[in-house]
Design a protein around this motif. Structure first.
Motif, PDB file in Angstrom:
ATOM      1  N   HIS A  49       0.843  -1.203   0.000  1.00 34.62           N
ATOM      2  CA  HIS A  49       0.000   0.000   0.000  1.00 34.62           C
ATOM      3  C   HIS A  49       0.877   1.251   0.000  1.00 34.62           C
ATOM      4  O   HIS A  49       1.922   1.296   0.663  1.00 34.62           O
ATOM      5  CB  HIS A  49      -0.918  -0.016   1.227  1.00 34.62           C
ATOM      6  CG  HIS A  49      -1.927   1.079   1.226  1.00 34.62           C
ATOM      7  ND1 HIS A  49      -3.008   1.080   0.373  1.00 34.62           N
ATOM      8  CD2 HIS A  49      -2.010   2.209   1.958  1.00 34.62           C
ATOM      9  CE1 HIS A  49      -3.725   2.165   0.593  1.00 34.62           C
ATOM     10  NE2 HIS A  49      -3.142   2.873   1.550  1.00 34.62           N
ATOM     11  N   GLN A  50       0.443   2.263  -0.723  1.00 29.92           N
ATOM     12  CA  GLN A  50       1.230   3.484  -0.916  1.00 29.92           C
ATOM     13  C   GLN A  50       1.752   4.075   0.385  1.00 29.92           C
ATOM     14  O   GLN A  50       1.066   4.116   1.389  1.00 29.92           O
ATOM     15  CB  GLN A  50       0.407   4.534  -1.657  1.00 29.92           C
ATOM     16  CG  GLN A  50      -0.744   5.105  -0.845  1.00 29.92           C
ATOM     17  CD  GLN A  50      -1.546   6.122  -1.628  1.00 29.92           C
ATOM     18  OE1 GLN A  50      -1.557   6.120  -2.842  1.00 29.92           O
ATOM     19  NE2 GLN A  50      -2.227   6.993  -0.913  1.00 29.92           N
ATOM     20  N   ASP A  51       2.991   4.492   0.340  1.00 28.49           N
ATOM     21  CA  ASP A  51       3.645   5.234   1.426  1.00 28.49           C
ATOM     22  C   ASP A  51       3.705   4.470   2.751  1.00 28.49           C
ATOM     23  O   ASP A  51       3.756   5.081   3.814  1.00 28.49           O
ATOM     24  CB  ASP A  51       2.963   6.586   1.646  1.00 28.49           C
ATOM     25  CG  ASP A  51       2.995   7.451   0.396  1.00 28.49           C
ATOM     26  OD1 ASP A  51       3.987   7.358  -0.359  1.00 28.49           O
ATOM     27  OD2 ASP A  51       2.040   8.212   0.167  1.00 28.49           O
ATOM     28  N   THR A  52       3.699   3.132   2.720  1.00 27.39           N
ATOM     29  CA  THR A  52       3.817   2.380   3.979  1.00 27.39           C
ATOM     30  C   THR A  52       5.155   1.663   4.098  1.00 27.39           C
ATOM     31  O   THR A  52       5.475   1.149   5.160  1.00 27.39           O
ATOM     32  CB  THR A  52       2.686   1.338   4.136  1.00 27.39           C
ATOM     33  OG1 THR A  52       2.772   0.365   3.089  1.00 27.39           O
ATOM     34  CG2 THR A  52       1.315   2.008   4.127  1.00 27.39           C
ATOM     35  N   THR A  89       2.635  -2.265   4.601  1.00 28.10           N
ATOM     36  CA  THR A  89       1.259  -2.761   4.667  1.00 28.10           C
ATOM     37  C   THR A  89       0.905  -3.344   3.315  1.00 28.10           C
ATOM     38  O   THR A  89       1.079  -2.683   2.285  1.00 28.10           O
ATOM     39  CB  THR A  89       0.281  -1.630   5.046  1.00 28.10           C
ATOM     40  OG1 THR A  89       0.632  -1.139   6.339  1.00 28.10           O
ATOM     41  CG2 THR A  89      -1.153  -2.147   5.078  1.00 28.10           C
ATOM     42  N   GLY A  91      -1.728  -4.174   0.760  1.00 27.76           N
ATOM     43  CA  GLY A  91      -3.065  -3.652   0.484  1.00 27.76           C
ATOM     44  C   GLY A  91      -3.995  -4.654  -0.174  1.00 27.76           C
ATOM     45  O   GLY A  91      -5.198  -4.605   0.010  1.00 27.76           O
ATOM     46  N   ASN A 156      -6.662  -0.763   9.020  1.00 26.08           N
ATOM     47  CA  ASN A 156      -7.453   0.022   8.092  1.00 26.08           C
ATOM     48  C   ASN A 156      -6.507   0.890   7.272  1.00 26.08           C
ATOM     49  O   ASN A 156      -5.747   1.687   7.810  1.00 26.08           O
ATOM     50  CB  ASN A 156      -8.455   0.892   8.856  1.00 26.08           C
ATOM     51  CG  ASN A 156      -9.400   1.602   7.923  1.00 26.08           C
ATOM     52  OD1 ASN A 156      -9.026   2.029   6.832  1.00 26.08           O
ATOM     53  ND2 ASN A 156     -10.643   1.737   8.356  1.00 26.08           N
ATOM     54  N   THR A 157      -6.547   0.695   5.947  1.00 27.84           N
ATOM     55  CA  THR A 157      -5.714   1.489   5.049  1.00 27.84           C
ATOM     56  C   THR A 157      -6.605   2.122   3.991  1.00 27.84           C
ATOM     57  O   THR A 157      -6.987   1.470   3.031  1.00 27.84           O
ATOM     58  CB  THR A 157      -4.633   0.620   4.371  1.00 27.84           C
ATOM     59  OG1 THR A 157      -5.269  -0.498   3.757  1.00 27.84           O
ATOM     60  CG2 THR A 157      -3.609   0.139   5.356  1.00 27.84           C
ATOM     61  N   ASP A 158      -6.961   3.360   4.217  1.00 24.39           N
ATOM     62  CA  ASP A 158      -7.762   4.118   3.261  1.00 24.39           C
ATOM     63  C   ASP A 158      -9.040   3.385   2.875  1.00 24.39           C
ATOM     64  O   ASP A 158      -9.378   3.250   1.707  1.00 24.39           O
ATOM     65  CB  ASP A 158      -6.932   4.459   2.018  1.00 24.39           C
ATOM     66  CG  ASP A 158      -5.737   5.321   2.366  1.00 24.39           C
ATOM     67  OD1 ASP A 158      -5.901   6.256   3.166  1.00 24.39           O
ATOM     68  OD2 ASP A 158      -4.630   5.048   1.858  1.00 24.39           O
ATOM     69  N   GLY A 159      -9.746   2.875   3.887  1.00 25.04           N
ATOM     70  CA  GLY A 159     -11.045   2.260   3.672  1.00 25.04           C
ATOM     71  C   GLY A 159     -11.022   0.766   3.422  1.00 25.04           C
ATOM     72  O   GLY A 159     -12.069   0.142   3.296  1.00 25.04           O
TER      73      GLY A 159
END
Length: 191
Positions: A49-52, A89, A91, A156-159
């Motif tokens: 997941h972006q920026d993790t 993370t 995603g 929880n990662t952006d929903g």
């Protein structure tokens, strides 16, 4: 005159995990290649997941002792090195990846067209996961923790519910294996 490559270890391009016993000797680029090549022993993580993503090393700590007469430090105690971690993370994932990194077991489908993993169940109690973690950065640096303690949780990662992973470098049980390796991608090739 040959120059040494300059690195920054920028971001993440590819990421794999393997069983903790996958590294049984001092690592070489050829051994890393054998693990990450198509059909190798490492499993690629297809989504971060972006920026993790990050590699972090905590500051070492060391106690100082003061001379009560002068208030100045006169000696230092034992040094404790900071933990090295891979943090990311996932995603999007499958049940097999969830089981590999969080423990538990996959659940097989009940009909012939659902013979694959169709679910996951959590293991009871405290779960201990040890893995080899391999990262390839955008500037072509392989960073490897041959023996890492993996803690993973649902986050929880952006929903959406991702798998937040922290892999902490451990001292390998095999004394021939170092706890961390870095290789330029030009060294990671078939022997």
């Amino acid at each position: 005159m040959a120059t040494n490559p300059q690195i920054s270890a920028v971001d993440i391009k590819r990421l794999w995990y393997a069983d903790a016993d996958a590294v049984s000797q001092d690592l070489t680029g050829a051994l890393v290649h054998a693990m990450v090549k198509e059909g190798g022993t490492a499993t690629e993580i297809e989504n971060v997941h972006q920026d993790t993503w990050s590699i972090e090393e905590a500051e070492p700590s060391q106690d100082s002792y003061k001379n009560q007469l002068t208030g100045s430090t006169y000696r230092m105690g034992a040094k404790t090195m900071g933990d090295v971690t891979f943090n990311f993370t996932i995603g999007r994932y499958d049940y097999a990846t969830k089981a590999a990194l969080m423990g538990g077991a996959t659940i097989k489908g009940t009909t012939p067209n659902q013979a694959n993993d169709m679910g996951w169940k959590r293991e009871r109690g405290v779960v201990e996961i040890k893995k080899c973690l391999i990262a390839l950065t955008e500037d072509d640096q392989y960073c490897i923790l041959p023996y890492a303690n993996v803690t993973a949780r649902e986050a929880n990662t952006d929903g959406a519910i991702g798998i937040a992973v922290v892999g902490t470098m451990l001292e390998p049980l095999n004394k021939a294996v170092s706890p961390e390796y870095w290789f330029d991608a030009s060294e990671v090739k078939e022997a």
